[in-house]
Design a protein around this motif. Structure first.
Motif, mmCIF file in Angstrom:
data_model
loop_
_atom_site.group_PDB
_atom_site.id
_atom_site.type_symbol
_atom_site.label_atom_id
_atom_site.label_comp_id
_atom_site.label_asym_id
_atom_site.label_seq_id
_atom_site.Cartn_x
_atom_site.Cartn_y
_atom_site.Cartn_z
ATOM 1 N N ILE A 21 0.846 -1.204 0.000
ATOM 2 C CA ILE A 21 0.000 0.000 0.000
ATOM 3 C C ILE A 21 0.877 1.249 0.000
ATOM 4 O O ILE A 21 0.656 2.177 -0.783
ATOM 5 C CB ILE A 21 -0.969 0.003 1.199
ATOM 6 N N THR A 24 2.649 1.733 -3.381
ATOM 7 C CA THR A 24 1.790 2.168 -4.492
ATOM 8 C C THR A 24 1.544 3.665 -4.470
ATOM 9 O O THR A 24 1.287 4.262 -5.517
ATOM 10 C CB THR A 24 0.427 1.425 -4.501
ATOM 11 N N VAL A 41 -3.353 -3.598 -4.805
ATOM 12 C CA VAL A 41 -3.780 -3.420 -3.415
ATOM 13 C C VAL A 41 -4.845 -4.463 -3.060
ATOM 14 O O VAL A 41 -4.823 -5.043 -1.971
ATOM 15 C CB VAL A 41 -4.274 -1.978 -3.160
ATOM 16 N N THR A 45 -3.830 -7.309 -0.188
ATOM 17 C CA THR A 45 -4.561 -7.323 1.078
ATOM 18 C C THR A 45 -5.455 -8.557 1.194
ATOM 19 O O THR A 45 -5.664 -9.069 2.291
ATOM 20 C CB THR A 45 -5.397 -6.029 1.247
#
Length: 119
Positions: A21, A24, A41, A45
């Motif tokens: 995260i 990015t 993402v 996750t």
């Protein structure tokens, strides 16, 4: 000393997702990278979330299924990271993430291989 109930793989997957995260946020804002960021993402996750779900599995088949989903998500994550590395060679911070994604993919693959045979 390991805390009671501590799961090193769960922690590693969590730290990896957080690192993805954060990484990015430094990618270009071009249309193609917005798509990559979204997919990356989601898959990074989702891997940890599915692994967490596997820890509360109600059966061996349920555990194996959740691990299998986590493996698929990590394979996708590894793919998107490879795209970033290939298209933005100046983004060296992605190289350790690529290595970690590959290692996590291998770990999850090993777990899945061992558990799916028991079904």
């Amino acid at each position: 000393m390991v805390e009671k109930g501590k799961n090193d793989l769960a922690d590693r997957l969590f730290r990896f997702a957080v690192a993805v995260i954060k990484a990015t946020r430094k990618l270009p804002n071009a249309a193609e990278y917005r798509v990559i960021i979204h997919q990356l993402v989601k898959s990074a996750t989702s891997t940890g979330a599915n692994y967490e779900e596997s820890q509360a599995a109600v059966s061996n088949a349920d555990f194996s299924n959740k691990i299998g989903i986590a493996l698929k998500e990590m394979r996708e994550t590894h793919y998107w990271i490879r795209i970033v590395v290939a298209t933005l060679p100046e983004h060296q911070p992605w190289l350790p993430l690529e290595k970690e994604a590959d290692e996590l993919k291998r770990i999850l693959g090993s777990i899945y291989s061992k558990t799916s045979r028991k079904r």
